[in-house]
Design a protein around this motif. Sequence first.
Motif, PDB file in Angstrom:
ATOM      1  N   TRP A 127       5.469  63.684  67.842  1.00 62.13           N
ATOM      2  CA  TRP A 127       5.160  62.441  68.559  1.00 62.13           C
ATOM      3  C   TRP A 127       4.626  61.377  67.595  1.00 62.13           C
ATOM      4  O   TRP A 127       5.014  60.208  67.672  1.00 62.13           O
ATOM      5  CB  TRP A 127       4.136  62.721  69.664  1.00 62.13           C
ATOM      6  CG  TRP A 127       3.701  61.486  70.402  1.00 62.13           C
ATOM      7  CD1 TRP A 127       4.506  60.479  70.845  1.00 62.13           C
ATOM      8  CD2 TRP A 127       2.368  61.123  70.758  1.00 62.13           C
ATOM      9  NE1 TRP A 127       3.761  59.501  71.487  1.00 62.13           N
ATOM     10  CE2 TRP A 127       2.439  59.882  71.441  1.00 62.13           C
ATOM     11  CE3 TRP A 127       1.125  61.720  70.588  1.00 62.13           C
ATOM     12  CZ2 TRP A 127       1.308  59.239  71.934  1.00 62.13           C
ATOM     13  CZ3 TRP A 127       0.001  61.086  71.098  1.00 62.13           C
ATOM     14  CH2 TRP A 127       0.097  59.861  71.752  1.00 62.13           C
ATOM     15  N   HIS A 129       7.450  59.877  65.827  1.00 61.16           N
ATOM     16  CA  HIS A 129       8.384  59.135  66.696  1.00 61.16           C
ATOM     17  C   HIS A 129       7.597  58.632  67.910  1.00 61.16           C
ATOM     18  O   HIS A 129       7.818  59.072  69.042  1.00 61.16           O
ATOM     19  CB  HIS A 129       9.552  60.020  67.128  1.00 61.16           C
ATOM     20  CG  HIS A 129      10.308  60.625  65.992  1.00 61.16           C
ATOM     21  ND1 HIS A 129       9.885  61.753  65.325  1.00 61.16           N
ATOM     22  CD2 HIS A 129      11.470  60.247  65.374  1.00 61.16           C
ATOM     23  CE1 HIS A 129      10.747  62.061  64.375  1.00 61.16           C
ATOM     24  NE2 HIS A 129      11.715  61.162  64.372  1.00 61.16           N
ATOM     25  N   PHE A 130       6.661  57.727  67.630  1.00 61.74           N
ATOM     26  CA  PHE A 130       5.613  57.385  68.593  1.00 61.74           C
ATOM     27  C   PHE A 130       6.139  56.756  69.880  1.00 61.74           C
ATOM     28  O   PHE A 130       5.711  57.120  70.969  1.00 61.74           O
ATOM     29  CB  PHE A 130       4.600  56.446  67.932  1.00 61.74           C
ATOM     30  CG  PHE A 130       3.431  56.113  68.813  1.00 61.74           C
ATOM     31  CD1 PHE A 130       2.385  57.011  68.970  1.00 61.74           C
ATOM     32  CD2 PHE A 130       3.384  54.899  69.486  1.00 61.74           C
ATOM     33  CE1 PHE A 130       1.307  56.699  69.784  1.00 61.74           C
ATOM     34  CE2 PHE A 130       2.305  54.577  70.295  1.00 61.74           C
ATOM     35  CZ  PHE A 130       1.259  55.479  70.449  1.00 61.74           C
ATOM     36  N   PHE A 131       7.046  55.819  69.803  1.00 76.33           N
ATOM     37  CA  PHE A 131       7.394  55.015  70.975  1.00 76.33           C
ATOM     38  C   PHE A 131       8.390  55.702  71.915  1.00 76.33           C
ATOM     39  O   PHE A 131       8.208  55.694  73.134  1.00 76.33           O
ATOM     40  CB  PHE A 131       7.935  53.651  70.540  1.00 76.33           C
ATOM     41  CG  PHE A 131       6.880  52.763  69.959  1.00 76.33           C
ATOM     42  CD1 PHE A 131       5.966  52.126  70.775  1.00 76.33           C
ATOM     43  CD2 PHE A 131       6.786  52.577  68.586  1.00 76.33           C
ATOM     44  CE1 PHE A 131       4.971  51.310  70.246  1.00 76.33           C
ATOM     45  CE2 PHE A 131       5.805  51.768  68.045  1.00 76.33           C
ATOM     46  CZ  PHE A 131       4.889  51.131  68.875  1.00 76.33           C
ATOM     47  N   GLY A 134      10.003  58.972  71.145  1.00 80.55           N
ATOM     48  CA  GLY A 134      10.133  60.401  70.961  1.00 80.55           C
ATOM     49  C   GLY A 134      11.432  60.810  70.285  1.00 80.55           C
ATOM     50  O   GLY A 134      12.217  59.981  69.827  1.00 80.55           O
ATOM     51  N   SER A 183      12.860  68.773  70.859  1.00 75.67           N
ATOM     52  CA  SER A 183      11.629  69.144  70.152  1.00 75.67           C
ATOM     53  C   SER A 183      11.666  70.564  69.606  1.00 75.67           C
ATOM     54  O   SER A 183      11.139  70.836  68.524  1.00 75.67           O
ATOM     55  CB  SER A 183      10.422  68.973  71.075  1.00 75.67           C
ATOM     56  OG  SER A 183      10.516  69.822  72.208  1.00 75.67           O
ATOM     57  N   HIS A 189       9.524  62.152  74.676  1.00 82.28           N
ATOM     58  CA  HIS A 189       9.589  60.857  75.371  1.00 82.28           C
ATOM     59  C   HIS A 189       8.656  59.818  74.764  1.00 82.28           C
ATOM     60  O   HIS A 189       8.646  58.669  75.205  1.00 82.28           O
ATOM     61  CB  HIS A 189       9.258  61.042  76.853  1.00 82.28           C
ATOM     62  CG  HIS A 189      10.202  61.948  77.576  1.00 82.28           C
ATOM     63  ND1 HIS A 189      11.311  61.496  78.243  1.00 82.28           N
ATOM     64  CD2 HIS A 189      10.200  63.299  77.718  1.00 82.28           C
ATOM     65  CE1 HIS A 189      11.957  62.528  78.772  1.00 82.28           C
ATOM     66  NE2 HIS A 189      11.312  63.631  78.467  1.00 82.28           N
ATOM     67  N   GLY A 190       7.849  60.223  73.789  1.00 86.32           N
ATOM     68  CA  GLY A 190       6.997  59.278  73.095  1.00 86.32           C
ATOM     69  C   GLY A 190       5.925  58.665  73.984  1.00 86.32           C
ATOM     70  O   GLY A 190       5.340  59.323  74.843  1.00 86.32           O
ATOM     71  N   LEU A 191       5.676  57.393  73.776  1.00 89.65           N
ATOM     72  CA  LEU A 191       4.650  56.675  74.534  1.00 89.65           C
ATOM     73  C   LEU A 191       4.957  56.689  76.031  1.00 89.65           C
ATOM     74  O   LEU A 191       4.036  56.754  76.865  1.00 89.65           O
ATOM     75  CB  LEU A 191       4.549  55.233  74.025  1.00 89.65           C
ATOM     76  CG  LEU A 191       3.473  54.345  74.676  1.00 89.65           C
ATOM     77  CD1 LEU A 191       2.083  54.936  74.464  1.00 89.65           C
ATOM     78  CD2 LEU A 191       3.553  52.928  74.115  1.00 89.65           C
TER      79      LEU A 191
END
Length: 471
Positions: A347, A350-352, A354, A360, A383-385
Motif C-alpha cells: 500500500w 501504491h498509495f492511491f 493500490g 497482492s 485498492h489503495g486510499l
Amino acid sequence: MIKVLLENKMPWLILLIHVILGVSSTLSPIPVIVWFYLVIFSSLHYLLKKTPSPILLIATILYLVSFELLARMARTSPFIPYELGKYLLLAGMVWAILMNKTIGYLGWVMLICLIPAVFIDVSGIVSRDDLVFNLLGPVNVALVVIVFYKQKISLSNFSSLIRLMIYPIIGVLAFTFIKSPEFDQVEFSLGANSDWSGGFGSNQVSTLFGLGALMLFILMINRWKFSGFFILDAVFLFGFVFQGLLTFSRGGMLGAVVGIFIILFYLRTSEYRERQKYNLPKVGKYVLPAIFFAASAYIVVDELTGGMLSLRYAGETAGTLQGSKIKSFNTVTTGRLDIFLGDVDLWLDHFFFGVGAGASGSLRETMEGAAAHVELSRLLAEHGLLGLIYFVVLCWLGFKLLRENPNPMVRGILVAFFTVAIYTTFHAAMRTFVSPALIGLSLLAVNLPKTNPVKRKPQGSSKQKVLVRVK
C-alpha cells in the motif's frame, strides 16, 4: 416454505429435517439439493412481487446462504454453486434494490471505491477467477449496506431471522458429527484439524459453529423459541462449542466469545429502570447455565486432547514448544501478521489506487502466494486510499450503533453482530457469507414492542403500577 420456517409452529420437526439433511449429506447430495430448491420455488411467488419491505426476501436469502458450507460438504456443485453465499447474496441484493426502496446510500460510496481496482493489475497475472474471489466479498458487504440499512423489522421477526440462520448450521453439525473419527484414531497436534471439521476447511467450520453458538446463546437468554425445550437448546449449544473447539481453529470460537461478552456488557451496565422497562433477562437465571454448558465443552475437549487445546489457545506451536521458534504475535496469529505487514508495504508503494484487485498475493514480500486473511490489509494493498475510505465508512456505520436503539439487549446484539463481522474479516477476510450477513443484521431498524403502564390489582391489599408488554 420460508413462511413456515419463519412461523416455527413445529420446531422439533424443522430441527429434525435439518439434522436429517446433515446426516444424509454424508451419503448423497440429493436431499440437500431437493430441499434447497423446494424452499426457493415454494417461496418464489412471495419473492417476485413488489412489497413495501424486503424483509421476506432478506429472510429467504439469509436462510439459503447459510447452506453454503453444507452444500459444499455434500458436493452439490454445480446444482448449488461451490461459493453459494457470494453468488446468492449478490443476486438477492441486486433484486432487492430493484424491487424495494433502499436508503443505505453509504453503500453506494463503498461500491464506487471498489471500481478502480478492477482495471488495475500491477502483477499482470490476475485472472477473472481472482477478481471474483477477491471482489465479491466486499461488493456484497456494500450491497448489504444499501439494502439492509434502516429497514424496519419487528423484534419477533428479528429473532426469526436469527433462528433461520441456525437451522443449516445444525445440518453442518450433524455432518461433522457423523464424519468425525474415533478419538483414539487421531493424534492431536498444535494446528488446525480438518479431521474434526468433516474434512473441510477448519477455519470456515469453526467460524460457522462460532456463529451458531452466538446466535443460539442470544435465543436462549431472551427466551426466544428455538426447539421449545431449554435442555435441547443447551445440547445444541454444547455441540456447536464442542465440535468447534475440536477443529483447533480458534477464530470462530473466539468470535463467539467476543459477541457474548459484548451482549453481557450491555446487560450488566443497563440501568434498573431499563431492566424493568424492557424486561431484560436476569443474567444468573439464563446466562450462567448457557455459559456452564459452553465451558463444560471446553473442559471436556481439553481433557480428550490431553491439554493440547489449552496450548493451542495459548498460541503455542510445535516449534515454540521445542524451542526452535520464538513465540510471537505472528506465530499466535498463524502468519497473519506477516500477511498484514506485507500488504501494508504494498500500500505504501501504491498509495492511491493500490496494486489491483487480486494482485497482492503474488506481489507481497512476506507470505508470497498466501491468500489474504485480513480484509483491511487486502483493501489497502489492492485498492489503495479508496480501500481505506471503504473501511472507514464501514466502521462509521458500526460506530453509529453504539448510540442507537434504546433497548440495551437489542443494542448489544446489533453491536455484537457488527463487531463479530469485522473481527471475522481479520482472520477469514470476506470469503464467507458470515461478515456480510452479520453486518446486514446489525444495520436493521428493530422496532420494539410497545410498553404501556397499566394499573393492576395484585394479590393483597396494595396497588402498584406494572409494565405490560403489548405484542
